[in-house]
Every structure is written in C-alpha cells, then in structure tokens.
Design an enzyme around this catalytic site. Structure first.
Site, PDB file in Angstrom:
ATOM      1  N   HIS A  71       0.851  -1.190   0.000  1.00  0.00           N
ATOM      2  CA  HIS A  71       0.000   0.000   0.000  1.00  0.00           C
ATOM      3  C   HIS A  71       0.882   1.233   0.000  1.00  0.00           C
ATOM      4  CE1 HIS A  71       0.784   0.321   4.324  1.00  0.00           C
ATOM      5  NE2 HIS A  71       0.034   1.406   4.409  1.00  0.00           N
ATOM      6  N   HIS A  73       1.386   5.609   1.202  1.00  0.00           N
ATOM      7  CA  HIS A  73       1.050   6.694   2.120  1.00  0.00           C
ATOM      8  C   HIS A  73       1.177   8.012   1.371  1.00  0.00           C
ATOM      9  CE1 HIS A  73       1.812   4.614   6.294  1.00  0.00           C
ATOM     10  NE2 HIS A  73       0.695   4.200   5.701  1.00  0.00           N
ATOM     11  N   ASP A  84      -1.863  -0.121  10.507  1.00  0.00           N
ATOM     12  CA  ASP A  84      -1.063  -0.985   9.630  1.00  0.00           C
ATOM     13  C   ASP A  84      -0.402  -2.097  10.431  1.00  0.00           C
ATOM     14  OD1 ASP A  84      -1.650   0.601   7.433  1.00  0.00           O
ATOM     15  OD2 ASP A  84       0.243   1.709   7.501  1.00  0.00           O
ATOM     16  N   CYS A 124      16.369  -8.981  24.523  1.00  0.00           N
ATOM     17  CA  CYS A 124      16.463  -7.520  24.523  1.00  0.00           C
ATOM     18  C   CYS A 124      17.045  -6.983  23.216  1.00  0.00           C
ATOM     19  CB  CYS A 124      17.264  -7.032  25.726  1.00  0.00           C
ATOM     20  SG  CYS A 124      18.969  -7.641  25.835  1.00  0.00           S
ATOM     21  N   HIS A 189      22.192  -6.378  29.608  1.00  0.00           N
ATOM     22  CA  HIS A 189      20.817  -6.071  29.221  1.00  0.00           C
ATOM     23  C   HIS A 189      20.795  -4.743  28.475  1.00  0.00           C
ATOM     24  CE1 HIS A 189      16.527  -6.201  29.243  1.00  0.00           C
ATOM     25  NE2 HIS A 189      16.378  -5.163  30.049  1.00  0.00           N
ATOM     26  N   HIS A 201      11.861  -2.565  26.934  1.00  0.00           N
ATOM     27  CA  HIS A 201      12.908  -3.585  27.092  1.00  0.00           C
ATOM     28  C   HIS A 201      12.298  -4.962  27.266  1.00  0.00           C
ATOM     29  CE1 HIS A 201      12.954  -4.213  31.663  1.00  0.00           C
ATOM     30  NE2 HIS A 201      11.969  -3.358  31.452  1.00  0.00           N
TER      31      HIS A 201
END
Length: 246
Positions: A71, A73, A84, A124, A189, A201
């Site tokens: 599609h 925009h 979407d 993460c 992390h 996160h």
C-alpha cells in the site's frame, strides 16, 4: 526471510502509487510462474485518502500465492501506522510501503510489547533490532551463544560500533538511544529509551514491556549508545506499534 524486490517490481508499485497521488493504493505481491508479480487491487476503504482495505474477494482470489501486502502513504509518513501494524501482525506477511517515491519493505515482526523471552531469538537485542527495523534502520544480525558468556564478553559493546552506534554521556540521553545495564560488572541487558522517562525492554523471564526508567535501572546503567542513522521522527514508528498493541 528478507523479501527482495526487483527494480521492475518497485517501478510497478511506484507507478500505481503515482497514478493515485491523493489516495492510498493497495495490492499484493504474489508468487506466479516461479517468481514475484505485483497485482494491484481496488482500495475499498470508506476514506481511501487516509486508509486502505482490500476486498475479501481479492484475498480469496490470490489465496496462498500472496507473499506480501502493498500500500502507499500519500501523506508521506515513511512508517507503518498503528492500524497498519495491527493488520500486518494479523496477516503475518511482509508489508511493502510506497512513500516519497520510494519502496520500503517491513518484515512481519511481532508487536514490541508482550513478547515471551527466548534468548537468541526473542530477547532484549531482538526487541531493539525490530524497533529499529520499524523505524527504517537495519541492525546487524548478532549470533548469540550462552547468555552469561555473551555478557562476560561484553558482546554489545564490542559490536556496537560495527552496528552504527557510538557512545554518548548519560546526561545527553534522548529518545532512540540504547541503554546498557550491568550486573556483576558486565553489561547484560539493553533497553530502548522512549523519551519522557520511559524505556522499552525485554528482560530475562519476563514479557517485553514499556515502563518508567526508574532509579533501579538508572543506578544500573553502564553506558548509553546512539545510532548514527537515528532521527527524531523515527520514534513515530515505534510509538505507532506501542499504541496499538496490548
């Protein structure tokens, strides 16, 4: 699998979009005769200037041959909207967006919130890589081994420059930056800073989530990284997904 579009497919999609500059065009990439072909469809949405809808009859007609949804925009936003993203996750297909005379391909990544944790495939780094993908930035694939071993080797800090990141001071923190937090002296992390005192996160044993960048996390922040291609508008893509997922 990454969907690769030939120049002829891109031209066909952009030609269709140029023919309807004030409304969203739509169609499918279908597998025919051993390759991909673009098949335009009628936009049946009530307001095709702002939305698109493909008739059920078209879905039934092409069936299992559909490889991607296409599609445009017309307003120029180069990201998938919240609606979407909801529809893309439901279809589990790549979506192709024609915008600003360019064609962009979005993988069918899961919603950013609510993911189960599986180290190496849903963790993460995967979360941040998918968020950046929605924003139009592709991060390098990182092969993971054992979680504690990878952390002890400072895997992210080692690969960050290759992936396009550079280190910035915590005092200059802004939306789109990646925060590394440390445990037992090793960064283990990564979190995406959303701005407004919030982070996105995916911690071990938990669902991916949005939450405040609390004192707990601030005290454990080891470093902050910024991507060279990140722009202020990129956060719109992430926000579109977060608003429309549970």
């Amino acid at each position: 699998m990454i969907l690769e579009l030939s120049d002829s497919l891109k031209r066909a999609i952009l030609s269709h979009a140029a023919f309807f500059p004030k409304r969203e065009i739509c169609g499918f990439l279908v597998f025919e005769n051993g390759g991909l072909a673009y098949r335009p469809c009628l936009n049946t949405a009530a307001d095709p200037r702002k939305n698109f809808e493909i008739a059920p009859e078209d879905w039934l007609h092409y069936g299992d041959a559909v490889r991607a949804v296409v599609h445009s925009h017309p307003d120029g936003e180069p990201f998938l909207s919240g609606a979407d993203r909801q529809a893309q996750v439901a279809t589990a297909l790549p979506w192709v967006l024609a915008v600003r005379r360019r064609v962009r391909v979005f993988r069918p990544v899961p919603h950013l919130r609510g993911r189960e944790f599986f180290y190496g495939t849903a963790d993460c780094y995967s979360l941040i890589a998918d968020a950046y993908h929605l924003a139009g930035i592709e991060l390098i694939a990182v092969e993971r081994g054992e979680m504690d071993t990878d952390a002890a080797q400072n895997l992210f800090e080692t690969l960050a420059p290759k992936a396009g990141f550079y280190r910035v001071p915590l005092t200059s923190l802004r939306a789109g930056d990646v925060l590394l937090t440390a445990h037992n002296g090793h960064a283990n992390h990564a979190m995406l800073y959303l701005g407004g005192g919030e982070v996105l996160h995916h911690a071990y044993g938990q669902l991916s989530r949005r939450e405040p960048y609390s004192d707990f996390w601030q005290q454990r922040t080891a470093s902050v990284w910024r991507h060279r291609d990140w722009r202020d508008g990129c956060m719109v893509a992430v926000g579109n997904d977060l608003i429309h997922c549970v």
